[in-house]
Design a protein around this motif. Structure first.
Motif, PDB file in Angstrom:
ATOM      1  N   SER B 138       0.737  -0.614  -0.125  1.00 50.57           N
ATOM      2  CA  SER B 138       0.377  -0.510   0.087  1.00 50.57           C
ATOM      3  C   SER B 138       1.338   1.473   0.299  1.00 50.57           C
ATOM      4  O   SER B 138       0.632   2.196  -0.923  1.00 50.57           O
ATOM      5  CB  SER B 138      -0.972  -0.156   0.922  1.00 50.57           C
ATOM      6  N   VAL B 139       1.772   1.423   0.733  1.00 45.67           N
ATOM      7  CA  VAL B 139       2.438   2.348   1.260  1.00 45.67           C
ATOM      8  C   VAL B 139       3.515   2.925  -0.282  1.00 45.67           C
ATOM      9  O   VAL B 139       3.654   3.764  -0.795  1.00 45.67           O
ATOM     10  CB  VAL B 139       3.933   2.005   2.518  1.00 45.67           C
ATOM     11  N   ARG B 140       4.054   1.586  -1.415  1.00 42.03           N
ATOM     12  CA  ARG B 140       5.027   1.738  -2.181  1.00 42.03           C
ATOM     13  C   ARG B 140       3.862   1.984  -3.035  1.00 42.03           C
ATOM     14  O   ARG B 140       4.566   2.800  -3.641  1.00 42.03           O
ATOM     15  CB  ARG B 140       4.959  -0.152  -2.723  1.00 42.03           C
ATOM     16  N   ASN B 141       2.476   1.870  -3.310  1.00 42.91           N
ATOM     17  CA  ASN B 141       1.715   2.131  -4.490  1.00 42.91           C
ATOM     18  C   ASN B 141       1.654   3.450  -4.506  1.00 42.91           C
ATOM     19  O   ASN B 141       1.486   4.559  -4.880  1.00 42.91           O
ATOM     20  CB  ASN B 141       0.498   1.336  -4.476  1.00 42.91           C
ATOM     21  N   GLN B 142       1.383   3.574  -2.901  1.00 43.36           N
ATOM     22  CA  GLN B 142       0.471   5.510  -2.590  1.00 43.36           C
ATOM     23  C   GLN B 142       2.017   6.198  -3.453  1.00 43.36           C
ATOM     24  O   GLN B 142       1.526   7.450  -3.656  1.00 43.36           O
ATOM     25  CB  GLN B 142       0.712   5.484  -1.416  1.00 43.36           C
ATOM     26  N   PHE B 143       3.479   5.965  -3.183  1.00 40.58           N
ATOM     27  CA  PHE B 143       4.539   6.527  -3.236  1.00 40.58           C
ATOM     28  C   PHE B 143       4.569   6.802  -4.820  1.00 40.58           C
ATOM     29  O   PHE B 143       4.973   7.523  -5.510  1.00 40.58           O
ATOM     30  CB  PHE B 143       5.755   5.510  -2.966  1.00 40.58           C
ATOM     31  N   MET B 186       5.536   9.975   4.589  1.00 39.98           N
ATOM     32  CA  MET B 186       6.971   9.579   4.281  1.00 39.98           C
ATOM     33  C   MET B 186       7.259  10.065   5.844  1.00 39.98           C
ATOM     34  O   MET B 186       8.446   8.464   6.810  1.00 39.98           O
ATOM     35  CB  MET B 186       8.121  10.321   3.576  1.00 39.98           C
ATOM     36  N   LYS B 187       6.526  10.934   6.398  1.00 41.82           N
ATOM     37  CA  LYS B 187       6.800  10.409   7.926  1.00 41.82           C
ATOM     38  C   LYS B 187       5.966  10.096   8.783  1.00 41.82           C
ATOM     39  O   LYS B 187       6.929   9.362  10.099  1.00 41.82           O
ATOM     40  CB  LYS B 187       5.626  12.183   8.689  1.00 41.82           C
TER      41      LYS B 187
END
Lengths: 286, 286
Positions: B138-143, B186-187
């Motif tokens: 999920s984080v990877r796709n948002q990034f 990122m935070k």
């Protein structure tokens, strides 16, 4: 159609170049072509640096990715220089036009890059998957024959894209027949490869098929671009079509060479693990 | 505003170029752009040569730094050649002016470099930290999504910086929304990464957040540079703004790619030690 007479045997990029390109169209093309070859050199390092993460028998796949990256880097760089070398900024009209005595722009460098890359990309997967019923040498020869013929016929066809639409479509059609053959063989290779493969590898192989299908379909789209933007059987000479073609080719090249190669590396990593090859343990042993 | 009419659709670096740059302004820009790509090639060697100082599972972070260095090196070198290729010294006026039939200068190469680098830089940290509650994919796709959109919208906007301030600000604002999203994610990633990490790694991660925040904030500053040096809603065409922009972009690129990558290597070294990976012992074993 005096434009045709004015430039003879050339690609539609040059016709748009007669009236000239806006700064945005010219620069976007230059930037996109540049990012294309930069990705190839960057990915070259990825394939070299990750080669030991897969068991020795799969490493030839990474080697072929490196071969593809080197040739694509060089030929796409020359292709970009062909673009910036062809057109010059004219301060009077505020547009980029074909410079006096400059080379015409032609996508041929790209095609001859594919003459190296297409057989390599097709062979590459054969060193990762295990064929269950097909014969390795038979599949390899079919890939080599149809891959080479697809590029050569497309290369000849693209010379006629503005001057002779009939020849352009006939050569394009022949090229497409070889492409369909490649798709059929590739589908078979991937299905066989999934049988008996570890679960993670099966999933990656499924992604590779989807990527392969979509990315390789972009090439005939880019070939037909002058006609896709036209409502008649005369090619559109719009600069939108020119920029759209550069973007399409670049997206297709990055997908079918770089992302495909990364997915094959990930597949081989899964298979290596299943074969008992443990890279992390090996590299941490004292 | 006859300058605008004189050059049509172009970036403010070229407008200053009509009256011309002093030797100092022209050369400082050339030098700063050159040091930018030289740092990238130098740092490439750092990341290749230190890859074994971290445990195998963290090495993909160094590989991604190498990918970023290669693409940044190439595109910033072309960007520098775009600068020196655009302007010529005029012996009569003693100033550098846009040369006849030369390409206009445009920061687009830089933007398309970020199209490669931004996703890589954002993914990179995910291979070092351990996420406690967020999902990796999920984080990877948002990034990936927000990183790509931030660059593409900024790239389109920068074409309008002189010709159409409204479009310039609208595209810039959209780009900033994606930037804010990246900052929030990122935070979160860094906070989660600090939990349970060894003390040394926690300290480095704290430094990475501060660096990330400051370095990435420089980019919108550089985007707005023509207006930061102007007291009205018309862009300043001063050569101070031109040089200040080159310096800002270069400082931001070195910080967000090179120093960030080094700090991630140091973080991974601390984590490797805590995991029991002892590089010094391994390399000294007989």
């Amino acid at each position: 159609m005096y434009l045709l007479n004015a430039l003879g045997n050339a690609t539609f990029e040059n016709y748009a170049g007669i009236e000239g390109f806006t700064e945005m169209a010219y620069q976007m093309s230059a930037h996109v072509l540049t990012v294309g070859y930069a990705v190839m050199l960057a990915a070259l390092f990825y394939f070299v640096l990750t080669i030991k993460t897969v068991a020795p028998k799969y490493r030839i796949s990474s080697v072929l990715s490196v071969v593809v990256m080197v040739s694509a880097f060089l030929l796409l760089m020359i292709q970009q220089q062909n673009w910036t070398g062809a057109f010059e900024f004219n301060a009077d009209t505020q547009r980029y036009v074909l410079g006096n005595a400059n080379d015409l722009f032609n996508n041929g460098y790209r095609y001859l890059n594919w003459l190296i890359d297409v057989p390599m990309l097709l062979f590459q997967i054969l060193f990762v998957v295990t064929l269950t019923s097909s014969k390795f040498s038979s599949v390899r020869n079919q890939f080599f024959f149809s891959g080479t013929m697809m590029i050569v016929t497309g290369y000849v066809g693209q010379f006629y894209e503005v001057t002779n639409p009939t020849l352009f479509f006939v050569w394009g059609f022949i090229s497409t027949l070889f492409f369909v053959h490649i798709l059929i063989v590739m589908k078979k290779v991937i299905s066989e490869g999934q049988q008996g493969a570890p679960e993670g590898a099966q999933r990656y192989l499924g992604m590779i098929w989807k990527l392969f299908f979509v990315a390789w379909m972009l090439y005939p789209g880019a070939y037909l671009m002058p006609y896709l933007f036209s409502l008649s059987l005369e090619p559109s000479l719009s600069e939108t079509a020119v920029v759209a073609r550069h973007i399409t080719y670049t997206v297709a090249d990055v997908s079918s060479k770089v992302i495909y190669g990364i997915l094959l590396t990930l597949t081989a990593q899964e298979m290596s693990k299943a074969d008992g090859y443990d890279y992390e343990k090996m590299e941490s042993a004292i």
